[in-house]
Design a protein around this motif. Sequence first.
Motif, PDB file in Angstrom:
ATOM      1  N   LYS A   1      -0.420  -5.180   1.407  1.00  0.00           N
ATOM      2  CA  LYS A   1       0.804  -5.893   1.029  1.00  0.00           C
ATOM      3  C   LYS A   1       0.730  -6.351  -0.424  1.00  0.00           C
ATOM      4  O   LYS A   1       1.698  -6.236  -1.188  1.00  0.00           O
TER       5      LYS A   1
ATOM      6  N   ASP B   1       1.169  -3.398  -2.613  1.00  0.00           N
ATOM      7  CA  ASP B   1       2.576  -2.995  -2.616  1.00  0.00           C
ATOM      8  C   ASP B   1       3.387  -3.901  -3.523  1.00  0.00           C
ATOM      9  O   ASP B   1       4.266  -3.434  -4.268  1.00  0.00           O
ATOM     10  N   ASP B   2       3.093  -5.207  -3.455  1.00  0.00           N
ATOM     11  CA  ASP B   2       3.785  -6.153  -4.342  1.00  0.00           C
ATOM     12  C   ASP B   2       3.492  -5.841  -5.803  1.00  0.00           C
ATOM     13  O   ASP B   2       4.402  -5.881  -6.663  1.00  0.00           O
TER      14      ASP B   2
END
Length: 224
Positions: free
Chosen positions: A175, A178-179
């Motif tokens: 995550k 991805d950010d």
Amino acid sequence: MSSERFEDCDDDFKAAMGDIRTDLRVISKRTGEQKKSTIRKLERRAEDAERVLQEMESEAQIAPASFRMSMHSKVVKHRSDLEKAKRELRQASSAASSRDDLLAGGRTYGTQDPAVIEASQRNRLLKGSESLNRASESIARSKQVAAESETIGVETLEELVGQREQLLRAGATVKETDDQVSKAKRILISMGKRVVTDKLIMITIILLELGIIGGVVYWKFFSK
């Protein structure tokens, strides 16, 4: 994958139990010396099956943790089957002994020596004690297997908890990555827009400069 030796012992145990069950089904139809011979053969086979089962327990104890639980479960099931067969064998043996005692008592009633009677009773007591000792040992081994299975279950649960935490950390890392990718993408888009804007401004300036130069040239050479 479980050890090859464990699988071989498993096959040997199943074969021995198949023979034991076959003889147990027909033992009630036999009498006299034939029945005694069958009982002795069953006792030997039960002892062989016990040795094989003990070897399976040893193999299960040194197996990898991921396979140890299933191997111990199989050992516990085999132990239960063997104990059931032993109980049936003891019942058949006890019935045969009682019948022989009754026949012997009928033949020698009033004439048998008390010392012989006492020796016979002592032998029956010894056999009963041996049966109790074997049953106690079997119960102790079953308790040991249950305790080991519980330990393995706890270890497996701890491994699963650790793997779950690793997956959660990996998910958090994905995550976060991805950010960061999304942020970098936005920055690249912004930079691309800025480059296009700068190019447009530069083209506009160049066009203005060309227009001014053209105007100066026209004014200087063609306006007169």
